[in-house]
Design a protein around this motif. Structure first.
Motif, PDB file in Angstrom:
ATOM      1  N   TYR A 166       0.813  -1.212   0.000  1.00  0.00           N
ATOM      2  CA  TYR A 166       0.000   0.000   0.000  1.00  0.00           C
ATOM      3  C   TYR A 166       0.848   1.265   0.000  1.00  0.00           C
ATOM      4  N   ASP A 167       0.259   2.306  -0.566  1.00  0.00           N
ATOM      5  CA  ASP A 167       0.830   3.651  -0.490  1.00  0.00           C
ATOM      6  C   ASP A 167      -0.199   4.526   0.214  1.00  0.00           C
ATOM      7  N   VAL A 168       0.194   5.186   1.306  1.00  0.00           N
ATOM      8  CA  VAL A 168      -0.731   5.985   2.117  1.00  0.00           C
ATOM      9  C   VAL A 168      -0.327   7.454   2.042  1.00  0.00           C
ATOM     10  N   GLU A 169      -1.289   8.291   1.671  1.00  0.00           N
ATOM     11  CA  GLU A 169      -1.061   9.733   1.575  1.00  0.00           C
ATOM     12  C   GLU A 169      -2.000  10.464   2.522  1.00  0.00           C
ATOM     13  N   VAL A 170      -1.441  11.276   3.424  1.00  0.00           N
ATOM     14  CA  VAL A 170      -2.227  12.069   4.371  1.00  0.00           C
ATOM     15  C   VAL A 170      -1.731  13.507   4.287  1.00  0.00           C
ATOM     16  N   THR A 171      -2.507  14.368   3.639  1.00  0.00           N
ATOM     17  CA  THR A 171      -2.083  15.750   3.467  1.00  0.00           C
ATOM     18  C   THR A 171      -3.235  16.716   3.726  1.00  0.00           C
ATOM     19  N   VAL A 172      -2.870  17.953   4.045  1.00  0.00           N
ATOM     20  CA  VAL A 172      -3.834  19.048   4.132  1.00  0.00           C
ATOM     21  C   VAL A 172      -3.237  20.208   3.345  1.00  0.00           C
ATOM     22  N   GLY A 173      -3.973  20.682   2.361  1.00  0.00           N
ATOM     23  CA  GLY A 173      -3.471  21.755   1.517  1.00  0.00           C
ATOM     24  C   GLY A 173      -2.231  21.362   0.751  1.00  0.00           C
ATOM     25  N   GLY A 174      -2.097  20.054   0.466  1.00  0.00           N
ATOM     26  CA  GLY A 174      -0.962  19.569  -0.300  1.00  0.00           C
ATOM     27  C   GLY A 174       0.292  19.323   0.518  1.00  0.00           C
ATOM     28  N   GLU A 175       0.222  19.542   1.829  1.00  0.00           N
ATOM     29  CA  GLU A 175       1.379  19.360   2.692  1.00  0.00           C
ATOM     30  C   GLU A 175       1.183  18.153   3.604  1.00  0.00           C
ATOM     31  N   ASP A 176       2.265  17.360   3.783  1.00  0.00           N
ATOM     32  CA  ASP A 176       2.222  16.258   4.740  1.00  0.00           C
ATOM     33  C   ASP A 176       2.041  16.816   6.143  1.00  0.00           C
ATOM     34  N   VAL A 177       1.168  16.205   6.944  1.00  0.00           N
ATOM     35  CA  VAL A 177       0.901  16.700   8.296  1.00  0.00           C
ATOM     36  C   VAL A 177       0.872  15.545   9.278  1.00  0.00           C
ATOM     37  N   ASP A 178       1.025  15.869  10.543  1.00  0.00           N
ATOM     38  CA  ASP A 178       0.838  14.911  11.626  1.00  0.00           C
ATOM     39  C   ASP A 178      -0.605  15.061  12.091  1.00  0.00           C
ATOM     40  N   PRO A 179      -1.474  14.117  11.791  1.00  0.00           N
ATOM     41  CA  PRO A 179      -2.898  14.256  12.115  1.00  0.00           C
ATOM     42  C   PRO A 179      -3.192  14.469  13.587  1.00  0.00           C
ATOM     43  N   SER A 180      -2.330  13.975  14.461  1.00  0.00           N
ATOM     44  CA  SER A 180      -2.596  14.100  15.895  1.00  0.00           C
ATOM     45  C   SER A 180      -2.358  15.506  16.421  1.00  0.00           C
ATOM     46  N   SER A 181      -1.599  16.327  15.669  1.00  0.00           N
ATOM     47  CA  SER A 181      -1.303  17.679  16.136  1.00  0.00           C
ATOM     48  C   SER A 181      -1.742  18.773  15.170  1.00  0.00           C
ATOM     49  N   TYR A 182      -2.028  18.423  13.918  1.00  0.00           N
ATOM     50  CA  TYR A 182      -2.430  19.442  12.945  1.00  0.00           C
ATOM     51  C   TYR A 182      -3.855  19.893  13.246  1.00  0.00           C
ATOM     52  N   VAL A 183      -4.041  21.190  13.504  1.00  0.00           N
ATOM     53  CA  VAL A 183      -5.344  21.736  13.871  1.00  0.00           C
ATOM     54  C   VAL A 183      -6.015  22.342  12.645  1.00  0.00           C
ATOM     55  N   LEU A 184      -7.268  21.912  12.402  1.00  0.00           N
ATOM     56  CA  LEU A 184      -8.040  22.400  11.262  1.00  0.00           C
ATOM     57  C   LEU A 184      -8.758  23.704  11.606  1.00  0.00           C
ATOM     58  N   ARG A 185      -8.661  24.684  10.729  1.00  0.00           N
ATOM     59  CA  ARG A 185      -9.405  25.926  10.891  1.00  0.00           C
ATOM     60  C   ARG A 185     -10.229  26.245   9.652  1.00  0.00           C
ATOM     61  N   GLY A 186      -9.835  25.700   8.512  1.00  0.00           N
ATOM     62  CA  GLY A 186     -10.593  25.950   7.295  1.00  0.00           C
ATOM     63  C   GLY A 186     -10.440  27.375   6.815  1.00  0.00           C
ATOM     64  N   ASN A 187     -11.380  27.793   5.980  1.00  0.00           N
ATOM     65  CA  ASN A 187     -11.376  29.132   5.422  1.00  0.00           C
ATOM     66  C   ASN A 187     -12.535  29.915   6.008  1.00  0.00           C
ATOM     67  N   SER A 188     -12.270  31.036   6.626  1.00  0.00           N
ATOM     68  CA  SER A 188     -13.333  31.837   7.228  1.00  0.00           C
ATOM     69  C   SER A 188     -14.004  32.701   6.170  1.00  0.00           C
ATOM     70  N   ARG A 189     -15.113  33.338   6.555  1.00  0.00           N
ATOM     71  CA  ARG A 189     -15.872  34.152   5.611  1.00  0.00           C
ATOM     72  C   ARG A 189     -15.180  35.489   5.335  1.00  0.00           C
ATOM     73  N   THR A 190     -15.529  36.072   4.203  1.00  0.00           N
ATOM     74  CA  THR A 190     -15.053  37.402   3.857  1.00  0.00           C
ATOM     75  C   THR A 190     -15.841  38.420   4.679  1.00  0.00           C
ATOM     76  N   PRO A 191     -15.412  39.696   4.736  1.00  0.00           N
ATOM     77  CA  PRO A 191     -16.152  40.703   5.504  1.00  0.00           C
ATOM     78  C   PRO A 191     -17.611  40.838   5.086  1.00  0.00           C
ATOM     79  N   SER A 192     -17.937  40.519   3.835  1.00  0.00           N
ATOM     80  CA  SER A 192     -19.315  40.627   3.371  1.00  0.00           C
ATOM     81  C   SER A 192     -20.168  39.452   3.818  1.00  0.00           C
ATOM     82  N   GLY A 193     -19.516  38.436   4.405  1.00  0.00           N
ATOM     83  CA  GLY A 193     -20.263  37.272   4.870  1.00  0.00           C
ATOM     84  C   GLY A 193     -20.250  36.118   3.893  1.00  0.00           C
ATOM     85  N   ARG A 194     -19.681  36.330   2.710  1.00  0.00           N
ATOM     86  CA  ARG A 194     -19.643  35.253   1.723  1.00  0.00           C
ATOM     87  C   ARG A 194     -18.299  34.527   1.767  1.00  0.00           C
ATOM     88  N   GLN A 195     -18.356  33.232   1.488  1.00  0.00           N
ATOM     89  CA  GLN A 195     -17.132  32.461   1.403  1.00  0.00           C
ATOM     90  C   GLN A 195     -16.819  32.228  -0.065  1.00  0.00           C
TER      91      GLN A 195
END
Length: 210
Positions: A166-195
């Motif tokens: 097997y080949d296992v790939e675990v990335t966020v935003g194209g970067e290898d991460v440690d899942p146990s410590s990488y904190v997800l925040r996502g993309n917040s809204r723009t000032p107008s309220g739209r994403q």
């Protein structure tokens, strides 16, 4: 297919969209939307006006419960524990494919399984994060997927990158991460309220090499 005017997400029907508006955009809604959703009377009064004391009591009880949890549970271990529910509101996309099977997160078994991180409204493309300290490992665990930096556990089977099959790939935003410590925040809204962008893309891929 109705869309949310505040964040741009699409829904299968108006009922799902209206539930999303109440849950995610209550503080952003205009007067017309609030009346249409039954959140405001013609005279401008809201449900919160009548239920203020009850709501305040509920908030106090909730705060006490959260503090108690943090003191007796979160404080006793070294792992990052999600907290400050509502303190973060971000979104991102995800692709989980295990030996050729791409998971469909629009299915009911994956919808709103956790308050801090979830899918909702029958939409399996965008994930929502609503608290601080939500690691990638925590997020995936809420939907029954175990993940480390070199392994994925799905439906009782663990696939390890060290296994030549097997080949296992675990990335966020194209970067290898440690899942146990990488904190997800996502993309917040723009000032107008739209994403206008999808935010962090989670990619969990297990392929068979032999």
């Amino acid at each position: 297919m109705p869309d949310c005017d505040y964040c741009g997400e699409s829904f299968g029907n108006e009922t799902a969209r209206d539930k999303h508006l109440k849950a995610e955009h209550a503080d952003e809604l205009g007067r017309i939307d609030r009346r249409r959703l039954g959140m405001e009377d013609e005279d401008g009064s809201t449900l919160g006006d009548a239920a203020g004391p009850i709501a305040l009591g509920a908030i106090v009880l909730f705060a006490v419960a959260i503090i108690g949890y943090l003191v007796f549970f979160a404080g006793s271990g070294g792992a990052t524990t999600p907290h400050n529910l509502g303190g973060v509101h971000g979104h991102g996309t995800i692709n989980v494919t295990v030996v050729g099977e791409s998971l469909d997160f629009s299915q009911g078994e994956y919808q709103v399984q956790d308050r801090y991180w979830h899918f909702e409204g029958g939409n399996g493309r965008f994930w929502h994060v609503h608290g601080e300290g939500v690691t990638l490992a925590y997020a995936l665990d809420t939907i029954g997927i175990g993940v480390t930096d070199n392994s994925v556990t799905y439906q009782g089977t663990t696939y390890e990158d060290s296994d030549p099959q097997y080949d296992v790939e675990v990335t966020v935003g194209g970067e290898d991460v440690d899942p146990s410590s990488y904190v997800l925040r996502g993309n917040s809204r723009t000032p107008s309220g739209r994403q206008t962008a999808a935010g962090a893309h989670i990619r969990i891929i297990v392929t068979r090499t032999g």
